[in-house]
Design a protein around this motif. Structure first.
Motif, PDB file in Angstrom:
ATOM      1  N   LEU A  88     -24.791 -24.852 -31.915  1.00  0.00           N
ATOM      2  CA  LEU A  88     -25.398 -25.584 -32.956  1.00  0.00           C
ATOM      3  C   LEU A  88     -25.564 -27.239 -32.653  1.00  0.00           C
ATOM      4  CD1 LEU A  88     -23.904 -24.521 -36.346  1.00  0.00           C
ATOM      5  CD2 LEU A  88     -26.149 -23.928 -35.116  1.00  0.00           C
ATOM      6  N   ASP A  89     -24.444 -27.501 -32.264  1.00  0.00           N
ATOM      7  CA  ASP A  89     -24.486 -29.154 -31.593  1.00  0.00           C
ATOM      8  C   ASP A  89     -25.764 -29.059 -30.377  1.00  0.00           C
ATOM      9  OD1 ASP A  89     -22.593 -30.018 -33.360  1.00  0.00           O
ATOM     10  OD2 ASP A  89     -21.000 -29.993 -31.780  1.00  0.00           O
ATOM     11  N   ALA A  90     -25.622 -28.268 -29.433  1.00  0.00           N
ATOM     12  CA  ALA A  90     -26.737 -28.296 -28.312  1.00  0.00           C
ATOM     13  C   ALA A  90     -28.017 -28.140 -29.220  1.00  0.00           C
ATOM     14  CB  ALA A  90     -26.301 -27.101 -27.557  1.00  0.00           C
ATOM     15  N   MET A  91     -28.067 -27.427 -30.261  1.00  0.00           N
ATOM     16  CA  MET A  91     -29.537 -26.829 -30.573  1.00  0.00           C
ATOM     17  C   MET A  91     -29.965 -28.425 -31.526  1.00  0.00           C
ATOM     18  SD  MET A  91     -29.144 -23.153 -32.216  1.00  0.00           S
ATOM     19  CE  MET A  91     -30.286 -23.173 -33.232  1.00  0.00           C
ATOM     20  N   ASP A  92     -28.924 -29.083 -31.900  1.00  0.00           N
ATOM     21  CA  ASP A  92     -29.165 -30.525 -32.603  1.00  0.00           C
ATOM     22  C   ASP A  92     -29.484 -31.642 -31.377  1.00  0.00           C
ATOM     23  OD1 ASP A  92     -29.053 -29.461 -35.073  1.00  0.00           O
ATOM     24  OD2 ASP A  92     -26.751 -30.130 -35.552  1.00  0.00           O
ATOM     25  N   GLY A  93     -29.355 -31.399 -30.216  1.00  0.00           N
ATOM     26  CA  GLY A  93     -29.872 -32.261 -29.229  1.00  0.00           C
ATOM     27  C   GLY A  93     -28.559 -32.982 -28.532  1.00  0.00           C
ATOM     28  N   LYS A  94     -27.305 -32.461 -28.846  1.00  0.00           N
ATOM     29  CA  LYS A  94     -26.295 -32.993 -28.206  1.00  0.00           C
ATOM     30  C   LYS A  94     -26.243 -32.335 -26.819  1.00  0.00           C
ATOM     31  CE  LYS A  94     -23.675 -34.010 -32.549  1.00  0.00           C
ATOM     32  NZ  LYS A  94     -22.656 -33.625 -33.304  1.00  0.00           N
ATOM     33  N   ALA A  95     -25.521 -33.440 -25.982  1.00  0.00           N
ATOM     34  CA  ALA A  95     -25.171 -32.841 -24.466  1.00  0.00           C
ATOM     35  C   ALA A  95     -24.461 -31.375 -24.743  1.00  0.00           C
ATOM     36  CB  ALA A  95     -24.396 -33.680 -23.629  1.00  0.00           C
ATOM     37  N   PRO A  96     -24.897 -30.450 -24.024  1.00  0.00           N
ATOM     38  CA  PRO A  96     -24.181 -29.179 -24.007  1.00  0.00           C
ATOM     39  C   PRO A  96     -22.926 -29.397 -23.321  1.00  0.00           C
ATOM     40  CG  PRO A  96     -26.315 -28.874 -22.764  1.00  0.00           C
ATOM     41  CD  PRO A  96     -26.131 -30.268 -23.257  1.00  0.00           C
ATOM     42  N   GLU A  97     -21.783 -28.848 -23.820  1.00  0.00           N
ATOM     43  CA  GLU A  97     -20.424 -28.445 -23.218  1.00  0.00           C
ATOM     44  C   GLU A  97     -20.587 -27.849 -21.831  1.00  0.00           C
ATOM     45  OE1 GLU A  97     -17.949 -28.082 -27.171  1.00  0.00           O
ATOM     46  OE2 GLU A  97     -18.145 -26.482 -26.030  1.00  0.00           O
ATOM     47  N   THR A  98     -19.764 -28.299 -21.063  1.00  0.00           N
ATOM     48  CA  THR A  98     -19.676 -27.392 -19.582  1.00  0.00           C
ATOM     49  C   THR A  98     -19.073 -26.433 -19.642  1.00  0.00           C
ATOM     50  OG1 THR A  98     -17.673 -28.426 -18.966  1.00  0.00           O
ATOM     51  CG2 THR A  98     -19.801 -29.792 -18.211  1.00  0.00           C
ATOM     52  N   TYR A  99     -18.928 -25.066 -18.960  1.00  0.00           N
ATOM     53  CA  TYR A  99     -18.400 -24.027 -18.922  1.00  0.00           C
ATOM     54  C   TYR A  99     -16.847 -24.091 -19.031  1.00  0.00           C
ATOM     55  CZ  TYR A  99     -16.507 -19.191 -17.672  1.00  0.00           C
ATOM     56  OH  TYR A  99     -15.882 -18.243 -17.760  1.00  0.00           O
ATOM     57  N   GLN A 100     -16.546 -25.122 -18.172  1.00  0.00           N
ATOM     58  CA  GLN A 100     -15.020 -25.393 -17.788  1.00  0.00           C
ATOM     59  C   GLN A 100     -14.296 -26.065 -19.239  1.00  0.00           C
ATOM     60  OE1 GLN A 100     -17.184 -26.242 -15.844  1.00  0.00           O
ATOM     61  NE2 GLN A 100     -16.646 -24.973 -13.881  1.00  0.00           N
ATOM     62  N   PHE A 101     -15.265 -27.055 -19.818  1.00  0.00           N
ATOM     63  CA  PHE A 101     -14.654 -27.575 -20.942  1.00  0.00           C
ATOM     64  C   PHE A 101     -14.617 -26.649 -22.183  1.00  0.00           C
ATOM     65  CE2 PHE A 101     -15.339 -30.093 -25.140  1.00  0.00           C
ATOM     66  CZ  PHE A 101     -14.629 -30.652 -24.696  1.00  0.00           C
ATOM     67  N   ARG A 102     -15.745 -25.747 -22.397  1.00  0.00           N
ATOM     68  CA  ARG A 102     -15.478 -24.787 -23.126  1.00  0.00           C
ATOM     69  C   ARG A 102     -14.491 -23.755 -23.088  1.00  0.00           C
ATOM     70  NH1 ARG A 102     -20.117 -21.492 -25.746  1.00  0.00           N
ATOM     71  NH2 ARG A 102     -21.305 -23.298 -25.763  1.00  0.00           N
ATOM     72  N   MET A 103     -14.184 -23.432 -22.027  1.00  0.00           N
ATOM     73  CA  MET A 103     -13.073 -22.401 -21.707  1.00  0.00           C
ATOM     74  C   MET A 103     -11.728 -23.005 -22.077  1.00  0.00           C
ATOM     75  SD  MET A 103     -14.454 -19.469 -20.959  1.00  0.00           S
ATOM     76  CE  MET A 103     -12.738 -18.592 -20.752  1.00  0.00           C
ATOM     77  N   ALA A 104     -11.726 -24.386 -21.873  1.00  0.00           N
ATOM     78  CA  ALA A 104     -10.249 -25.168 -21.986  1.00  0.00           C
ATOM     79  C   ALA A 104      -9.989 -24.862 -23.549  1.00  0.00           C
ATOM     80  CB  ALA A 104     -10.486 -26.281 -21.360  1.00  0.00           C
ATOM     81  N   LYS A 105     -11.232 -25.083 -24.181  1.00  0.00           N
ATOM     82  CA  LYS A 105     -11.049 -25.176 -25.629  1.00  0.00           C
ATOM     83  C   LYS A 105     -10.689 -23.799 -26.117  1.00  0.00           C
ATOM     84  CE  LYS A 105     -14.179 -27.240 -28.170  1.00  0.00           C
ATOM     85  NZ  LYS A 105     -15.266 -27.886 -28.727  1.00  0.00           N
ATOM     86  N   LEU A 106     -11.265 -22.938 -25.652  1.00  0.00           N
ATOM     87  CA  LEU A 106     -11.113 -21.471 -26.136  1.00  0.00           C
ATOM     88  C   LEU A 106      -9.648 -20.983 -25.781  1.00  0.00           C
ATOM     89  CD1 LEU A 106     -14.459 -19.813 -25.213  1.00  0.00           C
ATOM     90  CD2 LEU A 106     -13.461 -20.266 -27.370  1.00  0.00           C
TER      91      LEU A 106
END
Length: 189
Positions: free
Chosen positions: A32-50
């Motif tokens: 949703l953030d990316a669809m709102d125009g925010k910079a998309p998270e990197t794969y590594q950042f998202r995996m670290a969060k998960l």
């Protein structure tokens, strides 16, 4: 091999959000953030969060306990293995619950107790162990434990839905087209 489709991704993540899946909440918000125009998270950042979610940390604890239990069991230390299986079961592992039930049934590391084994087997089946569902259905079907056909059908159907392929064969004794029956009955849950 698929085209990127954030709307479709958000839709599928929302299904997980509605079911309370913690990791889907993180992914859904990110899309949703990316669809709102925010910079998309990197794969590594998202995996670290998960990987730092409470559900992942608990899953890691379960897997560590199961690995230790299996290793101890294979080396012949059944009592220590039982402690680790119990730790995994207490954290919600259906596989550990099933193993403990079978250990009580066979008298491994504990005094044999079929009544307790049956209660533990039912708990494992309710938690989603396909092995427990199949084993319990078979016990009901053979008359080892009194039950009506609806209990047998439900357990075989659950086991089939959870990947126990032989359950489709046994379910076929009670319903026509067991694969359709499983799909139909489990899509409503």
């Amino acid at each position: 091999g698929m085209e990127r489709d954030p709307v479709e991704a958000a839709r599928w993540y929302k299904y997980g959000v509605d079911m309370g899946h913690e990791k889907c909440v993180i992914c859904w918000r990110s899309v949703l953030d990316a669809m709102d125009g925010k910079a998309p998270e990197t794969y590594q950042f998202r995996m670290a969060k998960l990987m730092s979610t409470a559900s992942q940390i608990e899953l890691d604890k379960i897997n560590t306990a199961l690995e230790a239990a299996d290793s101890l069991f294979e080396s012949g230390d059944e009592e220590a293995a039982m402690d680790y299986y119990q730790m995994a079961a207490d954290l919600g592992s259906p596989d550990a619950m099933f193993t403990i039930a079978m250990m009580h049934h066979q008298g491994i590391a504990v005094r044999r107790d079929d009544a307790l084994a049956l209660r533990l087997l039912a708990r494992a089946a309710n938690a989603g162990s396909a092995d427990a569902q199949f084993y319990l259905a078979t016990a009901y079907e053979t008359g080892t434990i009194p039950a009506d056909d609806s209990q047998i059908v439900k357990l075989y159907s659950d086991a089939a839905h959870n990947g126990f392929l032989a359950a489709f064969y046994y379910l076929g004794k009670y319903v026509e087209r067991p694969e359709l029956y499983v799909r139909r009955t489990h899509s409503r849950r």
